[in-house]
Design an enzyme around this catalytic site. Structure first.
Site, short mmCIF file in Angstrom:
data_model
loop_
_atom_site.label_atom_id
_atom_site.label_comp_id
_atom_site.label_asym_id
_atom_site.label_seq_id
_atom_site.Cartn_x
_atom_site.Cartn_y
_atom_site.Cartn_z
N ASN A 284 -31.24 26.89 -44.94
CA ASN A 284 -30.37 25.78 -44.83
C ASN A 284 -31.31 24.64 -44.68
OD1 ASN A 284 -28.41 23.70 -44.27
ND2 ASN A 284 -27.84 24.69 -42.08
N TRP A 285 -31.35 23.73 -45.82
CA TRP A 285 -32.24 22.69 -45.65
C TRP A 285 -31.46 21.52 -44.87
CZ3 TRP A 285 -34.70 22.04 -51.23
CH2 TRP A 285 -35.56 22.87 -51.76
N LYS A 286 -30.33 21.37 -44.67
CA LYS A 286 -29.53 20.41 -43.87
C LYS A 286 -29.85 19.16 -44.69
CE LYS A 286 -29.99 22.94 -39.84
NZ LYS A 286 -29.90 23.12 -38.25
N GLU B 182 -22.89 21.99 -37.10
CA GLU B 182 -23.08 20.54 -37.07
C GLU B 182 -21.92 19.97 -38.02
OE1 GLU B 182 -26.88 20.87 -38.81
OE2 GLU B 182 -27.81 21.47 -37.08
N GLY C 228 -32.29 24.34 -34.00
CA GLY C 228 -33.31 23.39 -34.05
C GLY C 228 -34.10 23.14 -32.55
N SER D 231 -33.38 28.93 -34.97
CA SER D 231 -34.74 29.01 -34.69
C SER D 231 -35.45 30.11 -35.19
CB SER D 231 -34.92 28.66 -33.19
OG SER D 231 -34.83 27.44 -33.11
P1 PGA Z 1 -32.85 26.11 -37.18
O1 PGA Z 1 -31.49 26.00 -37.83
O2 PGA Z 1 -33.34 27.40 -37.86
O3 PGA Z 1 -33.59 25.05 -37.55
O4 PGA Z 1 -32.73 26.38 -35.74
C1 PGA Z 1 -30.53 26.75 -38.53
C2 PGA Z 1 -29.15 26.45 -38.83
O5 PGA Z 1 -28.68 25.63 -38.23
O6 PGA Z 1 -28.62 27.25 -39.88
#
Ligand code: PGA
Length: 252
Positions: free
Chosen positions: A9-11, A96, A172, A212
């Protein structure tokens, strides 16, 4: 046997040029992987990422979609649009989107049904906040989110979707849920599917852990019986995402 999944998930990261470079770099690294490899990229990167991924086992997903086909919905993208360029997967109900953009369980249910009707594979997210975990209501909360997301979805369709359990406090933050904490909730999601549908459906549906995940902890997490891979944020933005794919692959 459920096939493992390593989904990135690159966001809101990566320009189209950066997307092309990362996908091009990943291609040889993940070639022949037994697990499914999916990169959910920002909408503006989709076409370039698809082009870069051509002829490889990397599938390109989106991070969101709206449930209407077209019209006066400024800033939104429809499932039909995603499908028209060749997107295979779409993340729905990420925490999010729920937290920052105010998506409700009802919105998520509508998006999920729309994605299914178009033949897109939804990756639907759920997970509790730190406050909810400390109050001891994780189980109740996650069950409710899963139930609400799946209203009106048939057993046949639910088998095709992917659920991602992502505790908000682990996203995150560098704070991963322990393997047993992650397994416990993924197991209860599977139980919830068995109760809502039947055991066969629960045995088929794939449930990912997210929060994470990195190249160091992936193998241990993915080896748990109810964890079928990961939804990976930060660690999917580098070539070392290939190590996470390999961790899923070894277990597949
Ligand atoms: P992260 O995010 O691996 O940076 O904790 C995971 C996600 O929100 O899909």
């Amino acid at each position: 046997m459920r096939r493992k999944i390593a989904a990135g998930n690159w966001k809101m990261n990566m320009t189209p040029a950066e997307a092309e470079a990362l996908i091009t770099g990943l291609k040889p690294e993940v070639e022949g992987a037994g697990s499914e490899v999916i990169c959910c990229v920002p909408a503006i990167d989709i076409e370039r990422a698809l082009k870069a991924a051509e002829g490889s086992n990397i599938q390109i997903g989106a991070q969101n979609m709206f449930y209407e086909a077209k019209g006066a919905y400024t800033g939104e993208i429809s499932g039909e649009m995603l499908l028209s360029v060749g997107v295979s997967h779409v993340i729905i109900g990420h925490s999010e989107r729920r937290g920052i953009f105010g998506e409700t369980d009802e919105d998520i249910n509508k998006k999920l049904k729309k994605a299914i009707s178009l033949g897109l594979t939804p990756i639907v997210c759920c997970g509790e906040s730190l406050e909810q975990r400390e109050k001891g209501i994780t189980e109740e909360w996650v069950r409710m989110q899963v139930k609400e997301a799946l209203i009106g979805v048939s057993a046949e369709d639910v088998k095709r979707i992917i659920i991602a359990y992502e505790p908000i406090w682990a996203i995150g933050t560098g704070k991963t849920a322990t393997t047993s904490e992650a397994e416990e909730v993924c197991g209860l999601i599977r139980e919830c599917i068995a109760a809502l549908y039947d055991q066969e459906t629960a045995d088929e549906i794939r449930i990912l852990y997210g929060g994470s995940v990195n190249e160091k902890n992936a193998a241990e997490l993915f080896a748990m019986p109810d964890i079928d891979g990961g939804l990976v944020g930060g660690a999917s933005l580098k070539l070392s995402f290939a190590e996470i794919v390999k961790a899923a692959d070894k277990i597949s």
